[in-house]
Design a protein around this motif. Structure first.
Motif, mmCIF file in Angstrom:
data_model
loop_
_atom_site.group_PDB
_atom_site.id
_atom_site.type_symbol
_atom_site.label_atom_id
_atom_site.label_comp_id
_atom_site.label_asym_id
_atom_site.label_seq_id
_atom_site.Cartn_x
_atom_site.Cartn_y
_atom_site.Cartn_z
ATOM 1 N N ILE A 93 44.799 31.714 41.605
ATOM 2 C CA ILE A 93 45.172 32.647 42.676
ATOM 3 C C ILE A 93 44.017 33.633 42.853
ATOM 4 O O ILE A 93 43.678 34.381 41.924
ATOM 5 C CB ILE A 93 46.468 33.415 42.327
ATOM 6 C CG1 ILE A 93 47.607 32.440 41.977
ATOM 7 C CG2 ILE A 93 46.865 34.342 43.477
ATOM 8 C CD1 ILE A 93 48.082 31.563 43.107
ATOM 9 N N ILE A 150 35.040 35.620 41.429
ATOM 10 C CA ILE A 150 35.383 35.153 40.082
ATOM 11 C C ILE A 150 36.292 33.921 40.135
ATOM 12 O O ILE A 150 36.201 33.038 39.282
ATOM 13 C CB ILE A 150 35.979 36.321 39.248
ATOM 14 C CG1 ILE A 150 35.930 36.014 37.758
ATOM 15 C CG2 ILE A 150 37.366 36.704 39.694
ATOM 16 C CD1 ILE A 150 34.581 36.184 37.168
ATOM 17 N N TRP A 179 45.134 29.238 45.784
ATOM 18 C CA TRP A 179 45.527 29.980 46.986
ATOM 19 C C TRP A 179 44.813 31.328 47.013
ATOM 20 O O TRP A 179 44.476 31.890 45.970
ATOM 21 C CB TRP A 179 47.042 30.214 47.031
ATOM 22 C CG TRP A 179 47.474 30.697 48.395
ATOM 23 C CD1 TRP A 179 47.527 29.972 49.536
ATOM 24 C CD2 TRP A 179 47.859 32.026 48.736
ATOM 25 N NE1 TRP A 179 47.928 30.766 50.588
ATOM 26 C CE2 TRP A 179 48.145 32.024 50.123
ATOM 27 C CE3 TRP A 179 48.000 33.207 48.015
ATOM 28 C CZ2 TRP A 179 48.549 33.166 50.804
ATOM 29 C CZ3 TRP A 179 48.404 34.351 48.676
ATOM 30 C CH2 TRP A 179 48.689 34.317 50.070
ATOM 31 N N ALA A 228 38.581 32.679 52.864
ATOM 32 C CA ALA A 228 38.306 32.324 51.458
ATOM 33 C C ALA A 228 38.894 30.954 51.135
ATOM 34 O O ALA A 228 38.282 30.149 50.418
ATOM 35 C CB ALA A 228 38.891 33.392 50.523
ATOM 36 N N THR A 253 42.535 37.862 41.407
ATOM 37 C CA THR A 253 42.601 38.775 42.558
ATOM 38 C C THR A 253 42.167 40.178 42.114
ATOM 39 O O THR A 253 42.061 40.453 40.921
ATOM 40 C CB THR A 253 44.053 38.893 43.057
ATOM 41 O OG1 THR A 253 44.820 39.454 41.981
ATOM 42 C CG2 THR A 253 44.625 37.543 43.433
ATOM 43 N N PRO A 304 42.797 44.040 40.993
ATOM 44 C CA PRO A 304 43.821 44.442 40.021
ATOM 45 C C PRO A 304 45.166 44.858 40.616
ATOM 46 O O PRO A 304 46.202 44.715 39.957
ATOM 47 C CB PRO A 304 43.185 45.649 39.305
ATOM 48 C CG PRO A 304 41.757 45.668 39.690
ATOM 49 C CD PRO A 304 41.532 44.761 40.850
ATOM 50 N N TYR A 327 51.509 38.757 40.497
ATOM 51 C CA TYR A 327 51.363 37.322 40.214
ATOM 52 C C TYR A 327 51.773 36.980 38.787
ATOM 53 O O TYR A 327 52.247 35.859 38.529
ATOM 54 C CB TYR A 327 49.937 36.869 40.535
ATOM 55 C CG TYR A 327 49.719 36.839 42.036
ATOM 56 C CD1 TYR A 327 50.523 36.047 42.848
ATOM 57 C CD2 TYR A 327 48.751 37.622 42.644
ATOM 58 C CE1 TYR A 327 50.360 36.030 44.231
ATOM 59 C CE2 TYR A 327 48.584 37.616 44.021
ATOM 60 C CZ TYR A 327 49.400 36.820 44.813
ATOM 61 O OH TYR A 327 49.245 36.808 46.172
ATOM 62 N N ASN A 374 40.723 37.865 30.746
ATOM 63 C CA ASN A 374 39.392 37.248 30.795
ATOM 64 C C ASN A 374 38.232 38.238 30.600
ATOM 65 O O ASN A 374 37.469 38.484 31.528
ATOM 66 C CB ASN A 374 39.244 36.519 32.141
ATOM 67 C CG ASN A 374 38.044 35.592 32.161
ATOM 68 O OD1 ASN A 374 37.574 35.148 31.110
ATOM 69 N ND2 ASN A 374 37.539 35.300 33.349
ATOM 70 N N VAL A 388 35.272 37.865 29.639
ATOM 71 C CA VAL A 388 34.450 36.688 29.356
ATOM 72 C C VAL A 388 33.147 37.037 28.635
ATOM 73 O O VAL A 388 32.648 36.254 27.829
ATOM 74 C CB VAL A 388 34.174 35.895 30.662
ATOM 75 C CG1 VAL A 388 33.402 36.711 31.659
ATOM 76 C CG2 VAL A 388 33.456 34.592 30.381
ATOM 77 N N TYR A 389 32.602 38.233 28.886
ATOM 78 C CA TYR A 389 31.279 38.502 28.316
ATOM 79 C C TYR A 389 31.302 38.588 26.798
ATOM 80 O O TYR A 389 30.285 38.363 26.153
ATOM 81 C CB TYR A 389 30.691 39.780 28.906
ATOM 82 C CG TYR A 389 30.393 39.641 30.372
ATOM 83 C CD1 TYR A 389 29.559 38.622 30.826
ATOM 84 C CD2 TYR A 389 30.940 40.501 31.300
ATOM 85 C CE1 TYR A 389 29.286 38.478 32.177
ATOM 86 C CE2 TYR A 389 30.670 40.365 32.650
ATOM 87 C CZ TYR A 389 29.844 39.353 33.082
ATOM 88 O OH TYR A 389 29.577 39.214 34.403
#
Ligand SMILES: NC(=O)c1ccc[n+]([C@@H]2O[C@H](COP(=O)([O-])OP(=O)(O)OC[C@H]3O[C@@H](n4cnc5c(N)ncnc54)[C@H](O)[C@@H]3O)[C@@H](O)[C@H]2O)c1
Length: 326
Positions: A10, A15, A35, A41, A74, A76, A82, A123, A125-126
């Protein structure tokens, strides 16, 4: 071999598209549906990722057969919305940081996830980047001696950065700003490295327009007895700078732009070799390590991803730095 983990994506902005690129490199993850609120997009994603199934709406994406986890990419302000939709269908949640739009909403989100028994991961991620993992190992094995101080330095000539130009919400005080967007990764890293990261004080330079995000921040934090100093600014000439330095009593380690690690034993910084685990670059290695964690999380195996409650601690620290009384 077990079936690939099925994801509903979503949000198909910067990202979300990165998630599509990175999952395409793996056999154990499959994007089942996707979606985005914005029709442009959706069209771009469909054109750039042939075979992508763009659902009729978010509910249909989440309800698609084969979805195990909902990835929320999405801004924040709608993460909680969601997350609720995912947990209503008994699905796991993999959410972007920051957890929510503010601490109250983050708290409610954590409460709802806990009450519904929905497993969550966020996430950051870093922290999976090879440089960050090597820094952690070097601190843990005592090679720089006792950590004595942390310096975080951020400079962005333009905010949002050019590669985020489409994400104009990042300019806005309500959801955006580099403190939430970038410093939050370092707050998470400091919590991971030192077990805690508590705000001591902060001074924020706000523009006159109350709708816009911070221009500069100076902050002090306490990371389980290790003092951290943050200096951050957006706007002005010169290349962007993203540096994180841990100074011990025998040596110092420095991350630059997440992907480079250097070490000093008192003299000049020496770049350190990094393991990429077979990936062709350090950026891909970071994302793939994160996706290894995602697969383990969804399959119920041990993994290193933070959950929503941990992300809430990061958010509370960040919001305290931005609060008027901080
Ligand atoms: N983990 C990381 O390294 C990292 C990096 C960048 C951004 N982020 C985070 O990822 C999230 C998205 O950031 P981005 O840079 O991709 O932003 P972006 O603006 O590029 O993309 C967000 C997308 O979400 C869509 N969207 C907005 N409202 C929606 C809604 N109600 N329902 C469905 N789609 C909606 C927008 O149309 C847009 O396409 C943010 O939380 C951001 O902080 C994380």
């Amino acid at each position: 071999m077990s079936a690939p983990v099925g994801i509903a994506v979503i949000g198909l902005g910067v990202i979300g598209r990165r998630m599509l690129e990175q999952t395409a490199l793996r056999q154990d993850l499959r994007v089942v549906s996707a979606w985005d609120l914005d029709a442009g997009a959706r069209t771009r994603a469909q054109a750039d990722f042939p075979g992508l199934t763009v659902a009729a709406d978010a509910a249909a994406a989440i309800a698609a057969p084969g979805v195990d986890v909902v990835y929320i990419g999405t801004p924040p302000g709608v993460h909680r919305h969601y997350a609720r939709m995912a947990s209503a269908r008994g699905l796991k949640v993999f959410c972007e940081k920051p957890l929510a739009v503010d601490v109250d909403e983050g708290r409610q989100m954590v409460g709802e996830l806990a009450a519904s028994g929905t497993p969550s991961a966020v996430n950051f991620v870093y922290a999976s980047a090879p440089a960050a993992r090597a820094l952690q190992r070097a601190i843990d094995d005592g090679s720089i001696g006792m950590p004595r101080a942390i310096d975080v330095h951020l400079f962005f000539s333009r905010w949002p950065r050019d590669w985020q130009a489409s994400a104009q919400w990042l300019r806005l005080r309500r959801e955006g700003g580099f403190t939430r967007e970038v410093l939050s990764h370092f707050v998470f890293l400091m919590m991971r490295l030192f077990g805690d990261c508590r705000p001591i004080g902060a001074s924020v330079d706000w523009p006159d327009d109350e709708g816009l995000c911070e221009r500069a921040l100076i902050a002090r934090l306490d990371c389980n007895g290790v003092p951290a100093l943050v200096t951050a600014r957006a706007g002005g000439a010169g290349p962007d700078e993203v540096r994180f330095t841990v100074r011990g009593d025998r040596g110092a380690l420095r991350l630059e732009n997440w992907y480079k690690l250097s070490r000093s034993d008192g003299s000049a910084w020496q770049p350190q070799p990094l393991e990429t685990g077979g990936a062709h670059d350090v950026r891909t290695a970071a994302y793939q390590a994160q996706l290894d964690g995602l697969v383990a999380f969804v399959r119920g195996n041990p993994h290193g991803l933070p959950d929503a409650a941990t992300a809430l601690r990061v958010q509370a620290t960040i919001e305290a730095l931005l609060a008027p009384a901080a």
